[in-house]
Motif scaffolding. Structure first.
Motif, mmCIF file in Angstrom:
data_model
loop_
_atom_site.group_PDB
_atom_site.id
_atom_site.type_symbol
_atom_site.label_atom_id
_atom_site.label_comp_id
_atom_site.label_asym_id
_atom_site.label_seq_id
_atom_site.Cartn_x
_atom_site.Cartn_y
_atom_site.Cartn_z
ATOM 1 N N ALA A 174 0.834 -1.208 0.000
ATOM 2 C CA ALA A 174 0.000 0.000 0.000
ATOM 3 C C ALA A 174 0.870 1.261 0.000
ATOM 4 C CB ALA A 174 -0.930 -0.003 1.210
ATOM 5 N N GLU A 175 1.958 1.246 0.764
ATOM 6 C CA GLU A 175 2.857 2.408 0.822
ATOM 7 C C GLU A 175 3.534 2.638 -0.524
ATOM 8 O OE1 GLU A 175 5.084 5.675 1.890
ATOM 9 O OE2 GLU A 175 3.294 4.842 2.817
ATOM 10 N N THR A 176 3.933 1.572 -1.173
ATOM 11 C CA THR A 176 4.576 1.692 -2.482
ATOM 12 C C THR A 176 3.597 2.235 -3.513
ATOM 13 O OG1 THR A 176 6.052 -0.132 -1.961
ATOM 14 C CG2 THR A 176 5.807 0.419 -4.278
ATOM 15 N N ALA A 177 2.354 1.831 -3.426
ATOM 16 C CA ALA A 177 1.343 2.262 -4.394
ATOM 17 C C ALA A 177 0.874 3.692 -4.158
ATOM 18 C CB ALA A 177 0.148 1.315 -4.348
ATOM 19 N N ARG A 178 1.074 4.214 -2.940
ATOM 20 C CA ARG A 178 0.608 5.560 -2.627
ATOM 21 C C ARG A 178 1.350 6.587 -3.484
ATOM 22 N NH1 ARG A 178 2.207 9.346 1.110
ATOM 23 N NH2 ARG A 178 3.728 7.922 1.968
ATOM 24 N N GLN A 179 0.588 7.439 -4.141
ATOM 25 C CA GLN A 179 1.152 8.426 -5.059
ATOM 26 C C GLN A 179 1.576 9.698 -4.324
ATOM 27 O OE1 GLN A 179 1.469 8.028 -8.537
ATOM 28 N NE2 GLN A 179 1.001 5.912 -8.033
ATOM 29 N N THR A 180 2.664 10.292 -4.781
ATOM 30 C CA THR A 180 3.101 11.596 -4.279
ATOM 31 C C THR A 180 3.324 12.511 -5.473
ATOM 32 O OG1 THR A 180 5.421 10.901 -4.283
ATOM 33 C CG2 THR A 180 4.226 10.666 -2.206
ATOM 34 N N ASP A 181 3.299 13.810 -5.205
ATOM 35 C CA ASP A 181 3.576 14.808 -6.240
ATOM 36 C C ASP A 181 5.036 15.213 -6.154
ATOM 37 O OD1 ASP A 181 0.906 14.958 -7.115
ATOM 38 O OD2 ASP A 181 0.412 16.384 -5.528
ATOM 39 N N SER A 182 5.542 15.767 -7.243
ATOM 40 C CA SER A 182 6.888 16.329 -7.262
ATOM 41 C C SER A 182 6.804 17.822 -6.995
ATOM 42 C CB SER A 182 7.542 16.111 -8.627
ATOM 43 O OG SER A 182 7.653 14.746 -8.901
ATOM 44 N N PHE A 183 7.852 18.368 -6.392
ATOM 45 C CA PHE A 183 7.915 19.801 -6.158
ATOM 46 C C PHE A 183 8.150 20.488 -7.496
ATOM 47 C CE2 PHE A 183 10.432 23.653 -5.229
ATOM 48 C CZ PHE A 183 9.504 24.315 -4.458
ATOM 49 N N MET A 184 7.331 21.509 -7.797
ATOM 50 C CA MET A 184 7.457 22.237 -9.052
ATOM 51 C C MET A 184 8.113 23.588 -8.764
ATOM 52 S SD MET A 184 3.808 21.383 -10.902
ATOM 53 C CE MET A 184 2.823 21.976 -9.545
ATOM 54 N N GLU A 185 9.282 23.793 -9.357
ATOM 55 C CA GLU A 185 9.980 25.073 -9.202
ATOM 56 C C GLU A 185 9.161 26.176 -9.875
ATOM 57 O OE1 GLU A 185 12.793 26.294 -7.778
ATOM 58 O OE2 GLU A 185 13.208 24.376 -6.834
ATOM 59 N N LEU A 186 9.121 27.340 -9.233
ATOM 60 C CA LEU A 186 8.440 28.493 -9.816
ATOM 61 C C LEU A 186 9.356 29.165 -10.822
ATOM 62 C CD1 LEU A 186 6.910 30.087 -6.593
ATOM 63 C CD2 LEU A 186 5.817 28.530 -8.197
ATOM 64 N N ASP A 187 8.762 29.731 -11.868
ATOM 65 C CA ASP A 187 9.579 30.515 -12.796
ATOM 66 C C ASP A 187 9.775 31.916 -12.207
ATOM 67 O OD1 ASP A 187 7.330 32.156 -13.475
ATOM 68 O OD2 ASP A 187 6.774 30.812 -15.110
ATOM 69 N N GLU A 188 10.578 32.718 -12.837
ATOM 70 C CA GLU A 188 10.927 34.044 -12.304
ATOM 71 C C GLU A 188 9.704 34.945 -12.139
ATOM 72 O OE1 GLU A 188 13.809 35.017 -10.920
ATOM 73 O OE2 GLU A 188 14.364 32.928 -11.276
ATOM 74 N N ASP A 189 8.763 34.893 -13.092
ATOM 75 C CA ASP A 189 7.547 35.715 -12.996
ATOM 76 C C ASP A 189 6.714 35.321 -11.770
ATOM 77 O OD1 ASP A 189 8.209 37.113 -15.294
ATOM 78 O OD2 ASP A 189 6.996 35.829 -16.611
ATOM 79 N N GLN A 190 6.584 34.019 -11.537
ATOM 80 C CA GLN A 190 5.820 33.548 -10.383
ATOM 81 C C GLN A 190 6.495 33.958 -9.071
ATOM 82 O OE1 GLN A 190 5.913 29.456 -11.733
ATOM 83 N NE2 GLN A 190 3.675 29.442 -12.011
ATOM 84 N N LYS A 191 7.829 33.890 -9.040
ATOM 85 C CA LYS A 191 8.564 34.303 -7.839
ATOM 86 C C LYS A 191 8.376 35.793 -7.570
ATOM 87 C CE LYS A 191 12.177 30.781 -8.118
ATOM 88 N NZ LYS A 191 13.595 30.513 -8.368
ATOM 89 N N GLU A 192 8.425 36.599 -8.630
ATOM 90 C CA GLU A 192 8.218 38.047 -8.470
ATOM 91 C C GLU A 192 6.810 38.349 -7.975
ATOM 92 O OE1 GLU A 192 9.260 40.233 -12.005
ATOM 93 O OE2 GLU A 192 11.248 39.279 -12.093
#
Length: 148
Positions: free
Chosen positions: A49-67
């Motif tokens: 069950a633990e192996t099958a549990r899905q996780t998301d990846s961290f998505m880096e923000l682009d420069e516009d989003q950071k600003e």
């Protein structure tokens, strides 16, 4: 049993199955349960069950989003006296495996802790600035958020 060994049991092979008159038959569920303590792979189901549990990846923000986030944090900082209501989405790393989940919370901002890189909400929730994905609120012109 070898194919030609059946003759050793020919005297009993066609007899009816014995049913006790003294003891009632055990239901199939109880019969299976009596062998559960002898499971050879204890914890195997949990590992699968633990192996099958899905996780998301961290998505880096682009420069516009950071600003944009920097501008929003500045606006929140200038309006802390109003305890602005926000809806923030941030990445929460998973404690068990690589990846994590994006979590959205709502609340009123009590403080921005710049050295600790976190936004503190009135309910005690700490939002990590470095893992923020987005911030919404009436302070930024978002009108569909209810007052928190």
């Amino acid at each position: 049993m070898k194919q030609n060994d059946w003759h050793r049991y020919k005297d009993i092979i066609n007899l009816p199955h014995h049913v006790s008159k003294k003891h009632p038959q055990m239901p199939a569920m109880n019969r299976a349960a009596q062998f559960a303590p002898f499971a050879a792979l204890t914890g195997h189901g949990a590992a699968i069950a633990e192996t099958a549990r899905q996780t998301d990846s961290f998505m880096e923000l682009d420069e516009d989003q950071k600003e944009q986030l920097d501008r929003q944090l500045g606006l929140i900082q200038r309006n802390l006296g109003q305890k602005p209501a926000i809806e923030a989405t941030y990445f929460q790393p998973d404690a068990q495996k690589e990846g994590g989940a994006y979590i959205t919370v709502r609340g009123r901002v009590a403080k921005i802790n710049l050295p600790g890189r976190e936004i503190l909400l009135a309910d005690g929730t700490a939002l990590p600035i470095d893992r923020l994905r987005s911030i919404r609120g009436a302070l930024f012109g978002d009108t569909e958020l209810p007052d928190t």
